[in-house]
Scaffold this motif. Sequence first.
Motif, PDB file in Angstrom:
ATOM      1  N   GLU A 289     -13.482  -3.651   3.500  1.00 39.42           N
ATOM      2  CA  GLU A 289     -12.295  -3.508   2.806  1.00 39.42           C
ATOM      3  C   GLU A 289     -10.778  -3.902   3.364  1.00 39.42           C
ATOM      4  O   GLU A 289      -9.912  -4.139   2.801  1.00 39.42           O
ATOM      5  CB  GLU A 289     -12.119  -1.736   2.824  1.00 39.42           C
ATOM      6  CG  GLU A 289     -10.678  -1.148   1.914  1.00 39.42           C
ATOM      7  CD  GLU A 289     -11.168  -1.477   0.337  1.00 39.42           C
ATOM      8  OE1 GLU A 289     -10.090  -1.193  -0.184  1.00 39.42           O
ATOM      9  OE2 GLU A 289     -12.032  -2.117   0.122  1.00 39.42           O
ATOM     10  N   TRP A 290     -10.714  -3.919   4.718  1.00 39.62           N
ATOM     11  CA  TRP A 290      -9.552  -4.500   5.242  1.00 39.62           C
ATOM     12  C   TRP A 290      -9.551  -5.704   5.124  1.00 39.62           C
ATOM     13  O   TRP A 290      -8.332  -6.410   4.837  1.00 39.62           O
ATOM     14  CB  TRP A 290      -9.743  -4.281   7.022  1.00 39.62           C
ATOM     15  CG  TRP A 290      -8.701  -4.939   7.791  1.00 39.62           C
ATOM     16  CD1 TRP A 290      -7.461  -4.178   8.157  1.00 39.62           C
ATOM     17  CD2 TRP A 290      -8.574  -6.138   8.438  1.00 39.62           C
ATOM     18  NE1 TRP A 290      -6.844  -4.979   8.947  1.00 39.62           N
ATOM     19  CE2 TRP A 290      -7.568  -6.356   9.087  1.00 39.62           C
ATOM     20  CE3 TRP A 290      -9.597  -7.058   8.479  1.00 39.62           C
ATOM     21  CZ2 TRP A 290      -7.237  -7.304   9.911  1.00 39.62           C
ATOM     22  CZ3 TRP A 290      -9.164  -8.503   9.271  1.00 39.62           C
ATOM     23  CH2 TRP A 290      -7.915  -8.250   9.883  1.00 39.62           C
TER      24      TRP A 290
ATOM     25  N   GLU B 110      -4.774   3.263   5.327  1.00 37.05           N
ATOM     26  CA  GLU B 110      -5.332   2.110   5.463  1.00 37.05           C
ATOM     27  C   GLU B 110      -6.636   1.844   5.998  1.00 37.05           C
ATOM     28  O   GLU B 110      -7.274   2.867   6.805  1.00 37.05           O
ATOM     29  CB  GLU B 110      -4.585   1.509   6.738  1.00 37.05           C
ATOM     30  CG  GLU B 110      -2.854   1.374   6.273  1.00 37.05           C
ATOM     31  CD  GLU B 110      -2.171   0.789   7.541  1.00 37.05           C
ATOM     32  OE1 GLU B 110      -2.418  -0.568   7.941  1.00 37.05           O
ATOM     33  OE2 GLU B 110      -1.154   1.538   8.160  1.00 37.05           O
TER      34      GLU B 110
ATOM     35  N   TRP C 180      -7.904  -6.051   1.706  1.00 34.46           N
ATOM     36  CA  TRP C 180      -6.478  -5.973   1.810  1.00 34.46           C
ATOM     37  C   TRP C 180      -5.508  -7.064   2.257  1.00 34.46           C
ATOM     38  O   TRP C 180      -4.384  -7.099   2.101  1.00 34.46           O
ATOM     39  CB  TRP C 180      -6.230  -4.613   2.867  1.00 34.46           C
ATOM     40  CG  TRP C 180      -6.415  -3.258   2.151  1.00 34.46           C
ATOM     41  CD1 TRP C 180      -7.328  -2.959   1.438  1.00 34.46           C
ATOM     42  CD2 TRP C 180      -5.630  -2.183   2.314  1.00 34.46           C
ATOM     43  NE1 TRP C 180      -7.219  -1.604   1.043  1.00 34.46           N
ATOM     44  CE2 TRP C 180      -6.155  -1.075   1.545  1.00 34.46           C
ATOM     45  CE3 TRP C 180      -4.284  -1.918   3.049  1.00 34.46           C
ATOM     46  CZ2 TRP C 180      -5.883   0.325   1.324  1.00 34.46           C
ATOM     47  CZ3 TRP C 180      -3.758  -0.584   2.933  1.00 34.46           C
ATOM     48  CH2 TRP C 180      -4.385   0.312   1.960  1.00 34.46           C
ATOM     49  N   ASN C 181      -6.202  -8.030   3.115  1.00 32.50           N
ATOM     50  CA  ASN C 181      -5.742  -9.107   3.616  1.00 32.50           C
ATOM     51  C   ASN C 181      -5.892 -10.335   2.589  1.00 32.50           C
ATOM     52  O   ASN C 181      -5.613 -11.536   3.201  1.00 32.50           O
ATOM     53  CB  ASN C 181      -6.289  -9.468   5.090  1.00 32.50           C
ATOM     54  CG  ASN C 181      -5.584  -8.592   6.050  1.00 32.50           C
ATOM     55  OD1 ASN C 181      -4.417  -8.767   6.392  1.00 32.50           O
ATOM     56  ND2 ASN C 181      -6.243  -7.431   6.496  1.00 32.50           N
TER      57      ASN C 181
ATOM     58  N   PHE D 258       0.837  -1.275  -0.094  1.00 32.13           N
ATOM     59  CA  PHE D 258      -0.057  -0.082   0.168  1.00 32.13           C
ATOM     60  C   PHE D 258       0.856   1.296   0.048  1.00 32.13           C
ATOM     61  O   PHE D 258       0.406   2.262  -0.122  1.00 32.13           O
ATOM     62  CB  PHE D 258      -0.967  -0.134   1.211  1.00 32.13           C
ATOM     63  CG  PHE D 258      -0.330   0.106   2.586  1.00 32.13           C
ATOM     64  CD1 PHE D 258      -0.299   1.594   3.006  1.00 32.13           C
ATOM     65  CD2 PHE D 258      -0.120  -1.186   3.208  1.00 32.13           C
ATOM     66  CE1 PHE D 258       0.523   1.378   4.216  1.00 32.13           C
ATOM     67  CE2 PHE D 258       0.223  -0.915   4.570  1.00 32.13           C
ATOM     68  CZ  PHE D 258       0.587   0.369   5.282  1.00 32.13           C
TER      69      PHE D 258
ATOM     70  N   ARG E 116      -3.883  -2.190  -3.024  1.00 34.09           N
ATOM     71  CA  ARG E 116      -4.716  -2.195  -1.573  1.00 34.09           C
ATOM     72  C   ARG E 116      -4.551  -3.640  -1.365  1.00 34.09           C
ATOM     73  O   ARG E 116      -5.278  -4.302  -1.185  1.00 34.09           O
ATOM     74  CB  ARG E 116      -6.185  -1.949  -2.134  1.00 34.09           C
ATOM     75  CG  ARG E 116      -6.435  -0.781  -2.779  1.00 34.09           C
ATOM     76  CD  ARG E 116      -7.685  -0.587  -3.551  1.00 34.09           C
ATOM     77  NE  ARG E 116      -9.036  -1.158  -2.671  1.00 34.09           N
ATOM     78  CZ  ARG E 116      -9.831  -2.042  -3.440  1.00 34.09           C
ATOM     79  NH1 ARG E 116      -9.620  -2.652  -4.365  1.00 34.09           N
ATOM     80  NH2 ARG E 116     -10.924  -2.448  -2.321  1.00 34.09           N
ATOM     81  N   ALA E 117      -3.289  -3.698  -0.507  1.00 35.70           N
ATOM     82  CA  ALA E 117      -2.814  -4.996   0.015  1.00 35.70           C
ATOM     83  C   ALA E 117      -1.975  -4.755   1.346  1.00 35.70           C
ATOM     84  O   ALA E 117      -1.257  -3.738   1.367  1.00 35.70           O
ATOM     85  CB  ALA E 117      -2.142  -5.777  -0.947  1.00 35.70           C
ATOM     86  N   TYR E 118      -2.136  -5.768   2.089  1.00 38.92           N
ATOM     87  CA  TYR E 118      -0.991  -6.105   2.927  1.00 38.92           C
ATOM     88  C   TYR E 118      -0.111  -7.370   2.766  1.00 38.92           C
ATOM     89  O   TYR E 118      -0.701  -8.175   2.549  1.00 38.92           O
ATOM     90  CB  TYR E 118      -1.711  -6.229   4.355  1.00 38.92           C
ATOM     91  CG  TYR E 118      -2.339  -5.118   5.167  1.00 38.92           C
ATOM     92  CD1 TYR E 118      -1.594  -3.873   5.515  1.00 38.92           C
ATOM     93  CD2 TYR E 118      -3.867  -5.090   5.428  1.00 38.92           C
ATOM     94  CE1 TYR E 118      -2.418  -2.843   6.122  1.00 38.92           C
ATOM     95  CE2 TYR E 118      -4.302  -4.227   5.885  1.00 38.92           C
ATOM     96  CZ  TYR E 118      -3.620  -2.907   6.315  1.00 38.92           C
ATOM     97  OH  TYR E 118      -4.213  -2.217   6.918  1.00 38.92           O
TER      98      TYR E 118
END
Length: 229
Positions: A183-184, A176, A187-188, A148, A153-155
């Motif tokens: 959305e979280w 974040e 991202w995961n 990010f 849009r990623a962890y």
Amino acid sequence: MKPLRILIGCETSGIARRAFADRGHDVWSCDIEAAEDGSNRHIRCDIRNGILQEGWDLLAVMHPPCTRLCRSGRRWMSGPGKWTEPKQLPKGRSLDDMRAEFEEGVSIFTACWSAPIQRVAIENPEMNDLARDRMPADLPKPQMVQPFWFGERAYKATGWYLRGLPPLFATDLLQEPERGTAEWKVWNRVHRMPPSEERARLRSRSFPGMMNAAADQWGGWAEKKEAAA
């Protein structure tokens, strides 16, 4: 300005190769597997078998075997202390299997780090203590970055071990999402992938935003150094 000769090691996706090639460099990728995009600028080989000695200006090693070198993989290698019997092993695997994969990872990583190339970037998670004990004395701590930082849009904490290159800086830092939101969870997605034969390959894929930043920043840095030499 003369194009740089760049080797992208341990990559089949072509994401890093294409990012550097788009900047006008003479870029080749290599891996024991074929390139997903069918490129004729991909060499199928073991990176330890001579290609590192072919006069490269920059080496970027994308996904060397790290399963047994990273901190999350230590529990399969040893119990408390160092090289004691682990409490359990992956289903269907033996301790000899774990040790063989560990030695393979150490061999590939050290061969790349010790290559006669002035500028080196090796992607690898933060290592466990067993792996660090086997690393070259001049190996620095990795720079840890996140997708990010580069508009993705990623962890996925990504470590870069660098020699002769500057740390990456964020180019498109995203805000974040709130923990636990839909959305979280998006991202995961890398960490939430279900088990499958393709899981390891998909989890290791490079993020285009990060590779574009690397091509701009590391390629530009190397070009300036070559011009000043």
